[in-house]
Design a protein around this motif. Sequence first.
Motif: not given
Length: 85
Positions: A1-19
């Motif tokens: 999704s990110l690579s296509l320019g789509t903002p994402v909703l992620v869980s706080d248990v994943l290592p993606w908090n920097e989004v």
Amino acid sequence: SLSLGTPVLVSDVLPWNEVEQEKCGWVCGTDRFSIASAITRIINTDVGDVIDMRDNCYKFVSKRLDWTILTPEYERLYREAVGES
């Protein structure tokens, strides 16, 4: 999704908090109230902000997820896992 320019909703248990810090997505907990709150925030996000987030997605991917950046890190991890220096 990110690579296509789509903002994402992620869980706080994943290592993606920097989004959220990089303004290319939202982070929420895994309980239903946190998810509902995050969806409400997404719905209420100004269209102009979403357009900015789209640009931030491309920047985030090129800065963090480019193979020229990831490959050396994966090689290091694999070597470490098999006991090579």
